[in-house]
Design an enzyme around this catalytic site. Structure first.
Site, short mmCIF file in Angstrom:
data_model
loop_
_atom_site.label_atom_id
_atom_site.label_comp_id
_atom_site.label_asym_id
_atom_site.label_seq_id
_atom_site.Cartn_x
_atom_site.Cartn_y
_atom_site.Cartn_z
N ASP A 1 -3.48 4.25 -0.11
CA ASP A 1 -4.43 5.29 0.43
C ASP A 1 -3.96 6.73 -0.06
OD1 ASP A 1 -1.79 5.21 1.64
OD2 ASP A 1 -2.88 5.36 3.83
N HIS B 1 0.75 1.13 -7.68
CA HIS B 1 0.89 1.19 -6.31
C HIS B 1 2.39 0.91 -6.01
CE1 HIS B 1 -0.15 0.03 -2.16
NE2 HIS B 1 0.48 -1.11 -2.41
N CYS C 1 0.94 5.59 -0.38
CA CYS C 1 1.95 4.17 -0.56
C CYS C 1 3.17 4.48 -0.87
CB CYS C 1 1.35 3.42 -1.58
SG CYS C 1 1.38 4.04 -3.40
#
Length: 302
Positions: free
Chosen positions: A164, A286, A167
């Site tokens: 989002d 990520h 992370c």
């Protein structure tokens, strides 16, 4: 040109650029070998072979993943086109009267909608299954397996963090909580922005615009503001700043190579361990946190 074709063209250009960069790197390695040094020549030859193999495997995996995504996109495009076509009305029987004819017409349209939905659902499921099968050799799957292997060797496993924009900060907070500390994304972001502004010369040279130009003073101020007040994604620069503000080493486990460590000078403090996935969400990089490995969640890496 469709979006799918655009992505394929971008991937092709990326692969050509990587090939050119690799050739330049290979030439440098060859020139680094002293004349007559057979041992060094053998080491460099092995290094070059590994670099070429790694690039071949990664590019092939990325191509297979793109092909799978293209196949799914084409199927969904066909289904969307079919849904856009108007459904033909069933003729009204002469013996049933106006009321019964309208009822038959309504039922026919409802049934057609149900049939179309069922067909579309089946197509989607088949596309997902096909993509899952092809993704077993895709870049995303291979990267995930490599990270899991690296973590398992340290008796660790991935702790999933939501993607989002926060992370990195959520992953660090998860690690801090394990060590009995507590913080918040807002607090961490403010600390990072403050440290970066106070140590501008340490960070600004590594920041560039989309067109490749270096950051101006104004660009850097905006970058720090966005870091503190938005969900701007954090990367290696923010990892460095976090290690300095928390006075703890941060070790980032990746798919290839040894972990990247920031804040090694704080080795007497507990390490924060994260894992980094380049292909986790398509175009998005990520960070996840880690936790102690549990035997019942073992996966087959063979």
């Amino acid at each position: 040109m469709s979006d799918t074709e655009d992505q394929e063209e971008l991937l092709s250009r990326k692969h050509k650029k990587e090939r050119k960069e690799l050739q330049a790197q290979i030439q440098k390695l060859k020139h680094s070998v002293p004349k007559g040094d057979k041992k060094k020549k053998k080491e460099v030859s092995e290094q070059i072979a590994k670099l070429e193999l790694d690039l071949d495997q990664r590019q092939e995996a990325e191509s297979q993943e793109q092909k799978a995504l293209s196949n799914v996109a084409e199927r969904l495009e066909v289904l969307d086109t079919k849904d856009a076509e108007p459904a033909s009305d069933s003729p009204v029987g002469s013996s049933g009267g106006v009321a019964s004819g309208q009822e038959e017409k309504r039922l026919s349209k409802a049934q057609k909608r149900r049939n179309k939905k069922q067909a579309k659902d089946r197509e989607r499921e088949e596309g997902i299954k096909e993509q899952d099968i092809q993704n077993l050799s895709g870049a995303r799957h291979i990267e995930l397996l490599n990270v899991k292997k690296a973590l398992k060797s340290q008796n660790l496993q991935i702790f999933e963090i939501q993607s989002d924009g926060n992370c990195l900060y959520n992953a660090v907070n998860h690690q801090l909580a394990k060590n009995g500390d507590s913080s918040s994304n807002e607090a961490l972001r403010n600390q990072v922005a403050k440290y970066m502004k106070e140590n501008k010369d340490e960070f600004m040279p590594f920041l560039t615009k989309d067109n490749g130009d270096m950051f101006t003073e104004e660009d850097f101020e905006k970058y720090c503001h966005d870091t503190a007040h938005t969900t701007a994604w954090g990367g290696q620069l923010e990892v460095r700043a976090l290690s300095q503000t928390l006075k703890q080493p941060i070790r980032v486990v990746q798919s290839e190579g040894p972990p990247v460590v920031a804040g090694e000078e704080f080795e007497d403090r507990p390490s924060i361990v994260l894992c980094y996935l380049r292909h986790a969400f398509g175009l998005g990089e990520h960070y996840n946190s880690v936790e102690e490995y549990r035997q019942d969640e073992e996966e087959d890496f063979s």
